[in-house]
Design a protein around this motif. Structure first.
Motif, PDB file in Angstrom:
ATOM      1  N   MET A   1      -8.236   0.426   4.258  1.00 58.24           N
ATOM      2  CA  MET A   1      -6.862  -0.052   4.245  1.00 58.24           C
ATOM      3  C   MET A   1      -5.906   0.935   4.902  1.00 58.24           C
ATOM      4  SD  MET A   1      -7.018  -2.989   3.318  1.00 58.24           S
ATOM      5  CE  MET A   1      -8.048  -4.161   2.467  1.00 58.24           C
TER       6      MET A   1
ATOM      7  N   THR B   1      -4.835  -2.868  -7.530  1.00 57.66           N
ATOM      8  CA  THR B   1      -4.984  -2.546  -6.110  1.00 57.66           C
ATOM      9  C   THR B   1      -6.235  -3.190  -5.528  1.00 57.66           C
ATOM     10  OG1 THR B   1      -3.877  -0.415  -6.463  1.00 57.66           O
ATOM     11  CG2 THR B   1      -5.160  -0.658  -4.444  1.00 57.66           C
ATOM     12  N   LEU B   2      -7.322  -3.194  -6.300  1.00 57.75           N
ATOM     13  CA  LEU B   2      -8.554  -3.826  -5.837  1.00 57.75           C
ATOM     14  C   LEU B   2      -8.370  -5.333  -5.669  1.00 57.75           C
ATOM     15  CD1 LEU B   2     -11.286  -1.965  -7.927  1.00 57.75           C
ATOM     16  CD2 LEU B   2     -10.751  -1.680  -5.509  1.00 57.75           C
TER      17      LEU B   2
ATOM     18  N   TYR C   1      -6.650  -5.777  -2.444  1.00 57.68           N
ATOM     19  CA  TYR C   1      -7.622  -5.590  -1.373  1.00 57.68           C
ATOM     20  C   TYR C   1      -8.445  -6.859  -1.152  1.00 57.68           C
ATOM     21  CZ  TYR C   1      -6.949  -0.480  -1.281  1.00 57.68           C
ATOM     22  OH  TYR C   1      -6.435   0.781  -1.151  1.00 57.68           O
TER      23      TYR C   1
ATOM     24  N   PHE D   1     -16.610  -3.037  -3.493  1.00 60.28           N
ATOM     25  CA  PHE D   1     -15.411  -2.323  -3.067  1.00 60.28           C
ATOM     26  C   PHE D   1     -15.527  -0.806  -3.046  1.00 60.28           C
ATOM     27  CE2 PHE D   1     -13.416  -6.430  -3.919  1.00 60.28           C
ATOM     28  CZ  PHE D   1     -12.660  -6.554  -2.768  1.00 60.28           C
TER      29      PHE D   1
ATOM     30  N   TYR E   1       0.815  -1.213   0.000  1.00 66.18           N
ATOM     31  CA  TYR E   1       0.000   0.000   0.000  1.00 66.18           C
ATOM     32  C   TYR E   1       0.855   1.272   0.000  1.00 66.18           C
ATOM     33  CZ  TYR E   1      -3.646  -3.332   1.236  1.00 66.18           C
ATOM     34  OH  TYR E   1      -4.510  -4.401   1.244  1.00 66.18           O
TER      35      TYR E   1
ATOM     36  N   GLU F   1       0.988   2.350  -3.538  1.00 65.45           N
ATOM     37  CA  GLU F   1      -0.329   2.308  -4.170  1.00 65.45           C
ATOM     38  C   GLU F   1      -0.440   3.282  -5.339  1.00 65.45           C
ATOM     39  OE1 GLU F   1      -5.010   2.692  -2.711  1.00 65.45           O
ATOM     40  OE2 GLU F   1      -3.378   2.546  -1.260  1.00 65.45           O
TER      41      GLU F   1
ATOM     42  N   HIS G   1      -6.403  -9.491   0.457  1.00 69.99           N
ATOM     43  CA  HIS G   1      -6.134  -9.072   1.839  1.00 69.99           C
ATOM     44  C   HIS G   1      -7.342  -9.341   2.733  1.00 69.99           C
ATOM     45  CE1 HIS G   1      -4.493  -5.691   4.673  1.00 69.99           C
ATOM     46  NE2 HIS G   1      -4.649  -6.844   5.290  1.00 69.99           N
TER      47      HIS G   1
ATOM     48  N   LEU H   1     -13.827   1.253  -0.128  1.00 70.80           N
ATOM     49  CA  LEU H   1     -12.814   2.283  -0.329  1.00 70.80           C
ATOM     50  C   LEU H   1     -13.239   3.604   0.307  1.00 70.80           C
ATOM     51  CD1 LEU H   1     -11.835   1.543  -4.043  1.00 70.80           C
ATOM     52  CD2 LEU H   1     -10.548   0.953  -1.977  1.00 70.80           C
TER      53      LEU H   1
END
Length: 356
Positions: free
Chosen positions: A335, A162-163, A166, A326, A151, A154, A169, A330
Motif C-alpha cells: 500500500m 486497516t486490513l 486493504y 495479508f 492510509y 493509518e 481496496h 503487508l
C-alpha cells in the motif's frame, strides 16, 4: 529540495514506462511467433515444444518491471493468464485455438482478460453480470483516492480495520483495473470484457465464492487447464460422483503456486508459504463442502438461508485472509508503494504535459 525529489520520482517513473514498453514489444513479437505456429505446427507435443520458449519468456519478462501497477499487473497477465492460454493452445484448446482469429485478436486474447464478441451469450442476464454499469465503476474509481487518504491516518486506525480497508481496496482496484483494460480492448478491437467479479460479498458458500463470484477470469483459465484434466484422471480412480473432489484440490494447488509466483514478482522475496496454506485450506474446506452436499444430496441452491450463509462465508474468507494472506501482502509494503506510485505517475504526467 521538494523539486529535486519530484524530478527523481518523475525520472524513475519514466524509466519504468520505458521498460514497460520494451517488455510489451517483446510480448507482441513472441505472440506473433505463436500465431504463425498455429498456422504451421499441428497441435500436440510438437506445438508444445515450439510454444514453451514463449512460456519461459513470459516468466522472465516481469522481472524487468518493479512497480505494482505496471509490474505486478504485467506479471499476472503474462506469467499466469497468457501462459495458461498458451499451454491450452498447444493442445488445440482454449480461445487461442480459433483458426478464424486475426493477429490483433490473437494478441489481445492471449494476455488480456477479454473474449471474442461472438463468444458472448446475448442474454440480458449475461450482459448484466459480465459488464458492470459505468456508474458502478465510476463510484469504485472514486473510492481509490479515499483509500489512499485513509492510509495517511493509518497510525490512528485499529490494525484489524486497516486490513479490512486493504481487502476492499484490493477488490475495488482489481475490478477497476481489469475493467479499464477490457474497455480499451472493446473500443479498439471490438472484443468484450471477461466478467471479473460478481458481487463476491454476496457469496453464500465457498463454492459460490470461488466458482462463480471471485476473479471469474482466473476460474475460467483454471477450469479447462487444471480442473477438467484432473477430473478426467480422477474419474478413473474414484468414479464420476466423487471425481470433482481431487480435481478441486488440484485446482487450488495450482492457484497456490501461481499466487506465490505473483507475490514473488511483487516483493522479490522468497515465499513463506502462507499464501499456499491459505489456498490449500480453502481447497480442503471446499472439498468438504462439496462432499457434504453430495452425501446429503443437496443442490447448489439449497442449504442455509442467504441471510446466514453470506456472512458466514464472507467472514470465513476475511478471517483466513487476515491470518494467512495479508501478512505476506503487508511484508511487500504494497500500500505504501502504491501511494508512491500514484505520486510518481502524477509527477511524470505533469512533466509530460509541461513538455508538450
Amino acid at each position: 529540495m521538494g523539486l529535486e525529489v519530484t524530478e527523481v520520482i518523475s525520472g524513475w517513473m519514466e524509466g519504468e514506462i520505458k521498460s514497460f514498453i520494451k517488455v510489451w514489444l517483446l510480448v507482441i513479437a513472441s505472440l506473433s511467433y505463436c500465431y504463425s505456429v498455429s498456422r504451421n505446427v499441428p497441435k500436440g507435443p510438437s506445438r508444445l515444444l515450439t510454444t514453451l520458449p514463449v512460456v519461459f519468456l513470459n516468466l522472465l519478462l516481469p522481472l524487468n518491471l518493479h512497480t505494482l501497477h505496471l509490474g505486478v499487473s504485467s506479471a499476472f497477465f503474462l506469467a499466469w493468464l497468457c501462459n495458461f492460454k498458451l499451454l491450452m493452445f498447444a493442445f488445440g484448446k482454449g480461445p487461442l485455438s480459433d483458426s478464424s482469429l486475426s493477429l490483433p485478436h490473437f494478441l489481445a486474447l492471449a494476455c488480456l482478460p477479454i473474449k471474442a464478441r461472438h463468444q458472448n451469450n446475448p442474454s440480458t442476464k449475461t450482459t448484466q453480470k459480465g459488464l458492470k454499469s459505468l456508474w458502478n465503476y465510476g463510484i469504485k474509481l472514486l473510492l481509490i483516492p479515499l483509500f489512499l487518504k485513509a492510509y495517511d491516518y493509518e497510525d490512528h486506525i485499529h490494525p484489524k480495520l486497516t486490513l479490512v480497508v486493504y481487502a476492499i481496496h484490493i477488490y475495488v482496484g482489481l475490478e477497476t483495473l481489469l475493467a479499464i483494460v477490457g474497455g480499451l480492448a472493446r473500443a479498439s478491437l471490438g472484443i468484450e470484457l471477461e466478467p471479473q467479479f460478481d458481487e463476491p460479498y454476496l457469496s453464500t458458500s465457498l463454492q459460490d465464492f470461488w466458482g462463480r463470484r471471485w476473479n471469474i477470469m482466473v476460474t475460467r483459465a483454471l477450469r479447462p487447464s487444471v480442473y477438467l484434466p484432473a477430473l478426467n484422471l480422477s474419474q478413473r480412480l474414484t468414479g464420476r460422483k466423487w471425481a470433482p473432489l481431487p480435481a478441486i484440490l488440484a485446482t487450488f494447488i495450482a492457484s497456490a503456486v501461481m499466487h506465490e509466483l505473483i507475490f514473488f514478482y511483487m516483493g522479490r522475496r522468497w515465499p513463506t508459504w502462507e499464501i499456499s496454506c491459505f489456498f490449500l485450506l480453502h481447497g480442503v474446506c471446499l472439498v468438504v463442502e462439496v462432499a457434504l452436499k453430495k452425501y446429503r444430496g443437496l443442490s447448489g441452491e439449497r442449504g442455509l438461508p442467504r441471510i446466514i450463509a453470506a456472512p458466514l462465508t464472507v467472514g470465513f474468507v476475511m478471517v483466513t485472509g487476515f491470518w494467512l494472506f495479508f501478512p505476506e501482502f503487508l511484508r511487500s509494503n504494497a500500500m505504501v508503494r502504491a501511494s508512491r506510485e500514484y505520486e510518481a505517475m502524477g509527477a511524470f504526467f505533469r512533466d509530460f504535459y509541461r513538455a508538450l
